[in-house]
Design a protein around this motif. Sequence first.
Motif, PDB file in Angstrom:
ATOM      1  N   UNK A  79     -19.606  -4.409   4.304  1.00 53.27           N
ATOM      2  CA  UNK A  79     -18.744  -3.712   3.357  1.00 53.27           C
ATOM      3  C   UNK A  79     -18.124  -2.478   4.003  1.00 53.27           C
ATOM      4  N   UNK A  80     -16.864  -2.238   3.702  1.00 52.84           N
ATOM      5  CA  UNK A  80     -16.180  -1.061   4.232  1.00 52.84           C
ATOM      6  C   UNK A  80     -15.187  -0.554   3.199  1.00 52.84           C
ATOM      7  N   UNK A  81     -15.211   0.746   2.938  1.00 55.12           N
ATOM      8  CA  UNK A  81     -14.283   1.346   1.980  1.00 55.12           C
ATOM      9  C   UNK A  81     -13.474   2.447   2.665  1.00 55.12           C
ATOM     10  N   UNK A  82     -12.282   2.678   2.131  1.00 59.92           N
ATOM     11  CA  UNK A  82     -11.461   3.821   2.526  1.00 59.92           C
ATOM     12  C   UNK A  82     -11.476   4.808   1.371  1.00 59.92           C
TER      13      UNK A  82
ATOM     14  N   UNK B 193       3.092   2.387  -0.893  1.00 61.83           N
ATOM     15  CA  UNK B 193       2.843   1.173  -0.123  1.00 61.83           C
ATOM     16  C   UNK B 193       2.323   1.514   1.272  1.00 61.83           C
ATOM     17  N   UNK B 194       2.895   2.554   1.881  1.00 62.11           N
ATOM     18  CA  UNK B 194       2.415   2.987   3.202  1.00 62.11           C
ATOM     19  C   UNK B 194       0.991   3.515   3.097  1.00 62.11           C
ATOM     20  N   UNK B 195       0.715   4.242   2.008  1.00 61.66           N
ATOM     21  CA  UNK B 195      -0.638   4.783   1.795  1.00 61.66           C
ATOM     22  C   UNK B 195      -1.673   3.655   1.791  1.00 61.66           C
ATOM     23  N   UNK B 196      -1.393   2.584   1.039  1.00 60.10           N
ATOM     24  CA  UNK B 196      -2.343   1.469   0.947  1.00 60.10           C
ATOM     25  C   UNK B 196      -2.437   0.718   2.269  1.00 60.10           C
ATOM     26  N   UNK B 197      -1.326   0.629   2.994  1.00 62.41           N
ATOM     27  CA  UNK B 197      -1.360  -0.030   4.299  1.00 62.41           C
ATOM     28  C   UNK B 197      -2.208   0.773   5.284  1.00 62.41           C
ATOM     29  N   UNK B 198      -2.120   2.108   5.225  1.00 55.91           N
ATOM     30  CA  UNK B 198      -2.966   2.964   6.055  1.00 55.91           C
ATOM     31  C   UNK B 198      -4.438   2.704   5.768  1.00 55.91           C
ATOM     32  N   UNK B 199      -4.788   2.651   4.493  1.00 62.97           N
ATOM     33  CA  UNK B 199      -6.181   2.392   4.128  1.00 62.97           C
ATOM     34  C   UNK B 199      -6.641   1.040   4.689  1.00 62.97           C
ATOM     35  N   UNK B 200      -5.794   0.022   4.532  1.00 60.63           N
ATOM     36  CA  UNK B 200      -6.143  -1.337   4.983  1.00 60.63           C
ATOM     37  C   UNK B 200      -6.338  -1.364   6.496  1.00 60.63           C
ATOM     38  N   UNK B 201      -5.401  -0.766   7.225  1.00 58.63           N
ATOM     39  CA  UNK B 201      -5.502  -0.772   8.683  1.00 58.63           C
ATOM     40  C   UNK B 201      -6.719   0.027   9.155  1.00 58.63           C
ATOM     41  N   UNK B 202      -7.047   1.091   8.450  1.00 59.88           N
ATOM     42  CA  UNK B 202      -8.219   1.891   8.826  1.00 59.88           C
ATOM     43  C   UNK B 202      -9.501   1.085   8.654  1.00 59.88           C
TER      44      UNK B 202
END
Length: 699
Positions: free
Chosen positions: A243-246, A273-282
């Motif tokens: 499990x991993x969370x941002x 949208x960029x904010x959520x993409x940052x979280x996903x990539x992190x």
Amino acid sequence: MSVRPLLSVRGALPSLRRALYSTEARPIRSILIANRGEIALRVTRTAAAHGIRTTTVYTEPDALSEHAHASPYSINLGPADAYLDGEKIIRIAKGEGCDAVHPGYGFLSENSKFAQRCAEEGIIFIGPPPSAIESMGNKSASKDIMTSAGVPCVPGYHGANQDPQFLAEQAQIIGYPVLIKAVKGGGGKGMRIATSAAEFPSMLESAKSESRSSFGDDTVLVERYITTPRHIEVQVFADNFGNCVALGERDCSIQRRHQKIIEESPAPLLDPEIRRDLWKKAREAALAVGYQGAGTVEFIFDNDTGEFFFMEMNTRLQVEHPVTEMVTGVDLVHWQVLVASGQRLPLTQEEVEAQLNGHAFEARIYAENPDKGFIPDSGKLLHLRTPPATPTVRIDSGFRQGDEITTFYDPMIAKLIVKGENREAALAKLRTALEDYHVAGPSTNIEFLKTLAEHPDFIAGNVETGFIPKHHDELFHVNETPAEVYAQAALSIFLSESTRPSAVDPFSVLGGGIGYTGGLQERVFLLQDPNSSKVVPVTLRQCGKDLYNLSAAGVELPSVRVVEDKVTGKLLGYYGHTRVESTVVRDDDKLFIFQHGKQFRLSIAQPAWLEKLGGPKDGANSVVAPMPCKVLRVDVQEGEAVKKDQALVVIESMKMETVIRSPQDGVVKKIVHGQGDVVKAGVTLVLFEEPGEGQEAAS
């Protein structure tokens, strides 16, 4: 609470994770904190709240520090660099019966060998596995891993060939400006920007030198330098179960010397949208290296294009973690302990996002002089007053009034963290809290932070890593010191040096008792603002009990009534209908005046006749150490003709290298202090010939 997987490792990685981690829970009852100052106290607070015993360690320079006395189990490590002695720390942990070691940040926190040694000795390392630290600690290797995982990286050269000519060729291919960065760097050390091919060799040597000094490794990478970047980082957390969370992102763009001074969450003016993409990539970045625990994935965001690129991953708790704690309501240190003991993450990604609320800022309070290039300062904290702590105003500090800021460690005094319902409210709270923050002793950046927090572009959220140089003139504008400041300073000196009224001495100077004959005083004080060479005479004439006529900075201030608050020590001056409240702290000839939410520094100037008694002084023909430091390198020779801004000496203070440049064209007469010398602030390093001196000697 059942926790469903959030972003699970795919393909062959689940078996890898099972090999890396044991999912067997192992309770932690005792922690050794292998760090100092505010982070040691921060970990202690969480441990105490959950019934966990802590053992603290300290060095000789920290023997009187607050963290050294925060636990009944406190061990002296020895010399200043002993926080890096992993074997000794492990021996202490075993001897004290500690289940785990918390490394904090800095020192051993990202040392994979130390994490491995803890595991070999049966001690839980509260952090990621050694393999993850090793993978992400090398900035070149980490970029290869990120590219394979589909995380975008900045174009550049990250290979092993360190030949200067080859690196210069790579820089030419990448295109200037380029960033030269130590592969094992951190905290802005080992980083230089080269804007041209002509500048590249000197910047490369400087980056390598600082990297060797700080990390014992001078390997660097070279990559494209984005001209209007933002520094946005994502706080991630992973457990042993895939499990991993941002936990949201932080904007850390306001920096000096490549080091952060203000952080905020959420990042302003960021497309959702960029904010959520940052979280996903992190999260993908963390899982690509089998991560566990708290980590931060840092990105460069290009303001011009809206693109973002992976920069590095910090495999530890960040200095600015309280910003995330404010907006999530999560105790990240507690989560570290839970995950290290083999438990699942307490919240899912959806639950984390549901808890996100408000806006938070963190301002780092440093002992440094912004007006002199943010050079570090040191000395005793003569006076310290902090804003009142509330649920939305937090101060994380490792220093108390009377403590010494030494040259051995980072000059950060404290972190001021505030929260508001939105960015505007949080910023208003930050400005108010900074006005309530008083530090007398070393120079600090508090006044600079106040100016920054009032800047229109910062208020609007238009931030970038080059914000400070871009707005240099507005941020470093020198305002005239108000006449009332000079007046309050003079009144404070006068009152402290005068005889107080006494029942047994009715004839005292400020008397007014039975024997008072009206003997009034007149004094002239010579005061100087360090931002100006101008000496301001302040004339004080006593015209009654607690009543004075003053003249300061060309302004007449008649019939000023003065009251000293015996409880708070504040000086209350009544200038007609205006009430001026001051706190004045004196240290020999230095005066610190806190008035109307601002701090002013003045000095008591010596009369001209007294200065002459002291003999000749070093002046325009010498270059002095701007701070206590060690001389790393001298780049000129005696008899050499130098140009203005030419590098003379390289010094080191608080683990940061600084190049001292020539203030003028001239000829070097004498190298007063050479490589390896340790000197105090104000000591002459290089002496120039007087104009015409060389010609006279030749004739």
